[in-house]
Structures are given as structure tokens and as C-alpha cells.
Motif scaffolding. Sequence first.
Motif, PDB file in Angstrom:
ATOM      1  N   ALA A 161       0.845  -1.188   0.000  1.00 13.30           N
ATOM      2  CA  ALA A 161       0.000   0.000   0.000  1.00 13.30           C
ATOM      3  C   ALA A 161       0.889   1.249   0.000  1.00 13.30           C
ATOM      4  O   ALA A 161       1.928   1.298   0.652  1.00 13.30           O
ATOM      5  N   ALA A 162       0.451   2.288  -0.774  1.00 12.92           N
ATOM      6  CA  ALA A 162       1.185   3.548  -0.799  1.00 12.92           C
ATOM      7  C   ALA A 162       1.010   4.252   0.539  1.00 12.92           C
ATOM      8  O   ALA A 162      -0.068   4.255   1.128  1.00 12.92           O
ATOM      9  N   THR A 163       2.108   4.838   1.039  1.00 10.97           N
ATOM     10  CA  THR A 163       2.062   5.530   2.328  1.00 10.97           C
ATOM     11  C   THR A 163       2.581   6.955   2.176  1.00 10.97           C
ATOM     12  O   THR A 163       3.402   7.247   1.299  1.00 10.97           O
ATOM     13  N   ARG A 164       2.067   7.799   3.031  1.00  8.07           N
ATOM     14  CA  ARG A 164       2.514   9.192   3.129  1.00  8.07           C
ATOM     15  C   ARG A 164       2.470   9.612   4.588  1.00  8.07           C
ATOM     16  O   ARG A 164       1.783   8.971   5.400  1.00  8.07           O
ATOM     17  N   PRO A 165       3.161  10.686   4.947  1.00  6.51           N
ATOM     18  CA  PRO A 165       3.058  11.182   6.325  1.00  6.51           C
ATOM     19  C   PRO A 165       1.619  11.505   6.680  1.00  6.51           C
ATOM     20  O   PRO A 165       0.865  12.049   5.876  1.00  6.51           O
ATOM     21  N   ALA A 166       1.226  11.156   7.899  1.00  7.94           N
ATOM     22  CA  ALA A 166      -0.153  11.364   8.327  1.00  7.94           C
ATOM     23  C   ALA A 166      -0.546  12.827   8.272  1.00  7.94           C
ATOM     24  O   ALA A 166      -1.695  13.165   7.943  1.00  7.94           O
ATOM     25  N   ALA A 167       0.385  13.729   8.576  1.00  9.67           N
ATOM     26  CA  ALA A 167       0.071  15.162   8.552  1.00  9.67           C
ATOM     27  C   ALA A 167      -0.325  15.610   7.149  1.00  9.67           C
ATOM     28  O   ALA A 167      -1.279  16.387   6.966  1.00  9.67           O
ATOM     29  N   GLU A 168       0.382  15.118   6.117  1.00  6.51           N
ATOM     30  CA  GLU A 168       0.038  15.493   4.743  1.00  6.51           C
ATOM     31  C   GLU A 168      -1.350  14.972   4.358  1.00  6.51           C
ATOM     32  O   GLU A 168      -2.133  15.676   3.701  1.00  6.51           O
ATOM     33  N   VAL A 169      -1.635  13.737   4.744  1.00  4.50           N
ATOM     34  CA  VAL A 169      -2.941  13.155   4.401  1.00  4.50           C
ATOM     35  C   VAL A 169      -4.063  13.969   5.047  1.00  4.50           C
ATOM     36  O   VAL A 169      -5.066  14.320   4.406  1.00  4.50           O
ATOM     37  N   VAL A 170      -3.904  14.317   6.309  1.00  7.98           N
ATOM     38  CA  VAL A 170      -4.942  15.067   7.016  1.00  7.98           C
ATOM     39  C   VAL A 170      -5.092  16.462   6.434  1.00  7.98           C
ATOM     40  O   VAL A 170      -6.209  16.981   6.296  1.00  7.98           O
ATOM     41  N   GLU A 171      -3.972  17.108   6.082  1.00  5.88           N
ATOM     42  CA  GLU A 171      -4.051  18.450   5.490  1.00  5.88           C
ATOM     43  C   GLU A 171      -4.821  18.412   4.173  1.00  5.88           C
ATOM     44  O   GLU A 171      -5.645  19.302   3.890  1.00  5.88           O
ATOM     45  N   GLU A 172      -4.543  17.412   3.354  1.00  2.98           N
ATOM     46  CA  GLU A 172      -5.244  17.313   2.066  1.00  2.98           C
ATOM     47  C   GLU A 172      -6.728  17.072   2.278  1.00  2.98           C
ATOM     48  O   GLU A 172      -7.574  17.660   1.587  1.00  2.98           O
ATOM     49  N   VAL A 173      -7.089  16.220   3.233  1.00  6.11           N
ATOM     50  CA  VAL A 173      -8.506  15.995   3.524  1.00  6.11           C
ATOM     51  C   VAL A 173      -9.154  17.276   4.042  1.00  6.11           C
ATOM     52  O   VAL A 173     -10.290  17.610   3.670  1.00  6.11           O
ATOM     53  N   GLU A 174      -8.408  18.001   4.875  1.00  2.00           N
ATOM     54  CA  GLU A 174      -8.970  19.244   5.416  1.00  2.00           C
ATOM     55  C   GLU A 174      -9.212  20.259   4.305  1.00  2.00           C
ATOM     56  O   GLU A 174     -10.244  20.949   4.300  1.00  2.00           O
ATOM     57  N   ARG A 175      -8.307  20.366   3.345  1.00  2.00           N
ATOM     58  CA  ARG A 175      -8.503  21.311   2.224  1.00  2.00           C
ATOM     59  C   ARG A 175      -9.738  20.925   1.410  1.00  2.00           C
ATOM     60  O   ARG A 175     -10.478  21.782   0.953  1.00  2.00           O
ATOM     61  N   ARG A 176      -9.949  19.628   1.228  1.00  2.00           N
ATOM     62  CA  ARG A 176     -11.072  19.190   0.419  1.00  2.00           C
ATOM     63  C   ARG A 176     -12.400  19.434   1.121  1.00  2.00           C
ATOM     64  O   ARG A 176     -13.428  19.674   0.477  1.00  2.00           O
ATOM     65  N   TRP A 177     -12.432  19.361   2.445  1.00  2.00           N
ATOM     66  CA  TRP A 177     -13.685  19.496   3.191  1.00  2.00           C
ATOM     67  C   TRP A 177     -13.900  20.894   3.794  1.00  2.00           C
ATOM     68  O   TRP A 177     -14.980  21.177   4.308  1.00  2.00           O
ATOM     69  N   HIS A 178     -12.880  21.732   3.753  1.00  2.00           N
ATOM     70  CA  HIS A 178     -13.003  23.031   4.409  1.00  2.00           C
ATOM     71  C   HIS A 178     -14.162  23.849   3.858  1.00  2.00           C
ATOM     72  O   HIS A 178     -14.984  24.408   4.611  1.00  2.00           O
ATOM     73  N   GLY A 179     -14.258  23.910   2.532  1.00  2.00           N
ATOM     74  CA  GLY A 179     -15.327  24.694   1.915  1.00  2.00           C
ATOM     75  C   GLY A 179     -16.704  24.144   2.227  1.00  2.00           C
ATOM     76  O   GLY A 179     -17.661  24.915   2.439  1.00  2.00           O
ATOM     77  N   THR A 180     -16.835  22.827   2.284  1.00  2.00           N
ATOM     78  CA  THR A 180     -18.133  22.204   2.584  1.00  2.00           C
ATOM     79  C   THR A 180     -18.597  22.570   3.984  1.00  2.00           C
ATOM     80  O   THR A 180     -19.767  22.918   4.198  1.00  2.00           O
ATOM     81  N   PHE A 181     -17.690  22.487   4.958  1.00  2.00           N
ATOM     82  CA  PHE A 181     -18.062  22.855   6.327  1.00  2.00           C
ATOM     83  C   PHE A 181     -18.339  24.353   6.444  1.00  2.00           C
ATOM     84  O   PHE A 181     -19.264  24.772   7.165  1.00  2.00           O
ATOM     85  N   ALA A 182     -17.532  25.159   5.736  1.00  2.00           N
ATOM     86  CA  ALA A 182     -17.753  26.607   5.787  1.00  2.00           C
ATOM     87  C   ALA A 182     -19.112  26.974   5.233  1.00  2.00           C
ATOM     88  O   ALA A 182     -19.785  27.896   5.729  1.00  2.00           O
ATOM     89  N   ALA A 183     -19.531  26.278   4.161  1.00  2.00           N
ATOM     90  CA  ALA A 183     -20.834  26.576   3.574  1.00  2.00           C
ATOM     91  C   ALA A 183     -21.962  26.282   4.560  1.00  2.00           C
ATOM     92  O   ALA A 183     -23.045  26.872   4.469  1.00  2.00           O
ATOM     93  N   GLU A 184     -21.734  25.357   5.504  1.00  2.00           N
ATOM     94  CA  GLU A 184     -22.739  25.023   6.516  1.00  2.00           C
ATOM     95  C   GLU A 184     -22.585  25.879   7.777  1.00  2.00           C
ATOM     96  O   GLU A 184     -23.302  25.678   8.762  1.00  2.00           O
ATOM     97  N   GLY A 185     -21.618  26.841   7.743  1.00  2.00           N
ATOM     98  CA  GLY A 185     -21.391  27.700   8.891  1.00  2.00           C
ATOM     99  C   GLY A 185     -20.704  27.004  10.049  1.00  2.00           C
ATOM    100  O   GLY A 185     -20.856  27.415  11.202  1.00  2.00           O
TER     101      GLY A 185
END
Length: 435
Positions: free
Chosen positions: A289-313
Motif C-alpha cells: 500500500a502507498a504511504t505518506r506522512p499522516a500530517a500530509e494526508v490530514v491536510e489534504e482531507v482538510e482542504r477538500r472538506w473546508h469549503g463544505t463545512f464553511a458553507a454550513e457555517g
Amino acid sequence: MRQRVMRVAVMAVLVALVLLATPLALGIQTSFFADERDELERVALAAAVHVPPQFVAGDHVELPAHERGTDVGVYDLSGRLRDGSGPRKADAITQAAKGGTVARGRGDHQIVVAVPIATGEQVIGVARASTGTPQVWQRVILAWLGLAGAALVALIMAVVVARRQSRTLSAPLEALSAKAGAVADGDLTARAEGSAIAEIDQVARTQNTMVEQLARWLEHERHFTSNASHQLRTPLAGLQLSLEAAAADPGTDLRAAVTDALEQVRHLQRTVDEVLRLARATPRPGVPAATRPAAEVVEEVERRWHGTFAAEGRRLDFGVEFGGEGLRIPDRTAEQILDVLLDNALRHGRGTVEVTVREMGGAAAVDVSDEGSLTLDRRAVFERGTTTSRSGSGIGLTLAREMAEAAGGRLTLARTAPTTFTLLLPVAEPPPSHE
């Protein structure tokens, strides 16, 4: 099968009885006739002992008592019956005893034994004893009837034992056949019962293992569609909204919109790959399985979901505790599980959502918490079909746990208030550096 087992057992017993009874019956016949000749010889010898030397001069002989049906007589050298019972003239067997030896034989349906009578070294007469062969045959037939009765009892017992053995052998096979028929009709819960017969028990265990594997494969196939639709729904909706927004705004930077769309398409591709990997009954060996540092994975997930959560206030925060910066985790598995947890927090949670990466006993722990509370039982929250709202499908958390376990990790509900899920993933060694 029962009739076949009985036939085989009965035939085997019949063959054994015939092979045993035939020589035994012949032995009985031979023994009875031999015993009768020995008895006649004893009677003849007893009669010869009672013959005095004056027998030659014509003295009368007092013969000893003997069994009824037995003829005992004394003959002189001329072959004439002097005393006792028997033929008036000596027969060939009696004549043969004049030579000084005991003569035995059969004649006129009789068993005859003749014993020479001697005084000194001179034969002076012959003692003859005889009995009818029908009397001996009567005893032989009675013995044969007893033997036949014993054989019949043995045969009846063999039939009884064969019936019991046939039931013992056929009952588990019939039950096994019934379970196999139930499986063929679609009942994958049918399981064969164990048997006291080792070979049949082994077949039952093999069938149960086969049915369990078949049920597991069918379950994977059945869940694949729902898993795929659940995981693809959110990124497809995001991609559609992004493209619609770019198409509706004339001033949109098309290059940036296309770049963002390509990133979402790549995420969709990773999602498809992860769902397909999970759908396999067993993972393919030798495919790391491909691996990456956990911090990078979480940052990328946060960027993808940030706008969705912001739209919900609502607010979405993430952080990395000391020691968790360099932990390498399976990135695709972690992305999919975090997508499920964040989607669950967005739909069912409240307030700020926090994602925290930390090191925990040689594993990477990712906590996802919100300010809501969970009323479901801890054991039921991961069951497929369990949901806290009417709009939920009850698939997400079950799928997330399956993904974690497929990667060698674990997903647990750490707290119910505030709701906190903890994802534990194995840590991979960092790749070697190339100078």
C-alpha cells in the motif's frame, strides 16, 4: 444407501456362514460316524473278552449288555453265528477279521466292526458289532439342525446390527445432503452437523468452510454497489457543483477550475481503487500500500472538506501532536475513512470538528471529534444499516471500519459526548533516501 449397506453386510455374513458351516457340517458327520465306529469297536472288544477258550468246543457264550439297536454276535472260524445277534453267515467284514486284525466297514446300511477272538496266538473266532446308519444319520441331522439354528440366529443378529450400522452411516450423509440442498436453494446459513464418523465429519467441515467462503464472497459482491455509491456520492456532488459554479460565472479562472476538477477526479479514481480493493475477498499478495506522512494526508482531507463545512457555517480544524509529524500511514485508506468520518460529523454532528494526529504505541492515531453527542449503543453504531437520521444509509461507519481492518488497523468510538472516533493505522517505515 441404507438398503445397500444392509445387503452388503448380510451378504458378507452369509458368505462367512457358508464358508464356516460347510466344513463344520462335514466335520460333524465325520466325527459322528467315527465316534460310532469307536463305540462299536469297544462293544466288540467287550464281547471278545467274554468268549472263553472252550468256545472252540462248543460252549455257550454270555455276552455283556449293550445298547438297544446294536447287534453283537460271536462267529466261529467257519463263519457261523454261534451267539448273539447279527447275520447268520459272516459277512465280508467279519471274514476279514479272521486274519487277526480289527476290520471296519459298511454294509447293508450298517456300520460294522469285527474284532478277532484269540487264545494265545491262535484266532478261534470273531466278535462282530453293528448298528444301522439311519440312527447315526439321525444324530447327524439333529446336530446339523442345531448348527443351522445357530447360523440363523447369527444371521438375524447380523441383520439387526446391519440395520443399526446402516442408520449410523446413512443418517449423517442424508443430513449432509439435506444441508447441501438447502445451500443450493440459496440458504447460506445452512451448516452441516458434525458426525462421529471421522470421514463424514471431515466432509461436513469441508462443506461448512466452502459455504462460509461462498457467503463471504457473496456478501462482498452484495455490499460492493452500496459501498461504491456511498463513497462516490460526495466527491461526485462536489465535482458537479464546482463545474456548475465555474460554468455559471463568466469571470471564473478556467485554468484554476480545471485544475481543481482534475484534483477531484484523481480523488475519485483513488476512491474507486480503494472500494475495489475492499471488494476483494482476500487482498492481493505482494502489492504494498502507498504511504505518506499522516500530517500530509490530514491536510489534504482538510482542504477538500473546508469549503463544505464553511458553507454550513461550521468550523473544521486539524492538528498534529508532538511525535506524530513523521508517521507514515496508508494514504488512500486513511483518506476514505476520514471522508466517511467527516461526512458523518457534517450530517449528524454539531459545532466545530477537530481532526488530531498523534502517536500511540507505535501506531498512528487520528481522532475525529465534534461537539455533538451520540445516543446509539457502542456495539450498534458500526452495524450496517444503523443510522441516527432518516437521510442516512447506515453504510458509512460500517464501510470505514471494514477499510481500517483491511489495512490492518482499527476504527473505534472513543467517546459518545463529545462524539469522538479514533482511527488506528499501522505505521510504515519511511522509504530509503537516495543520495
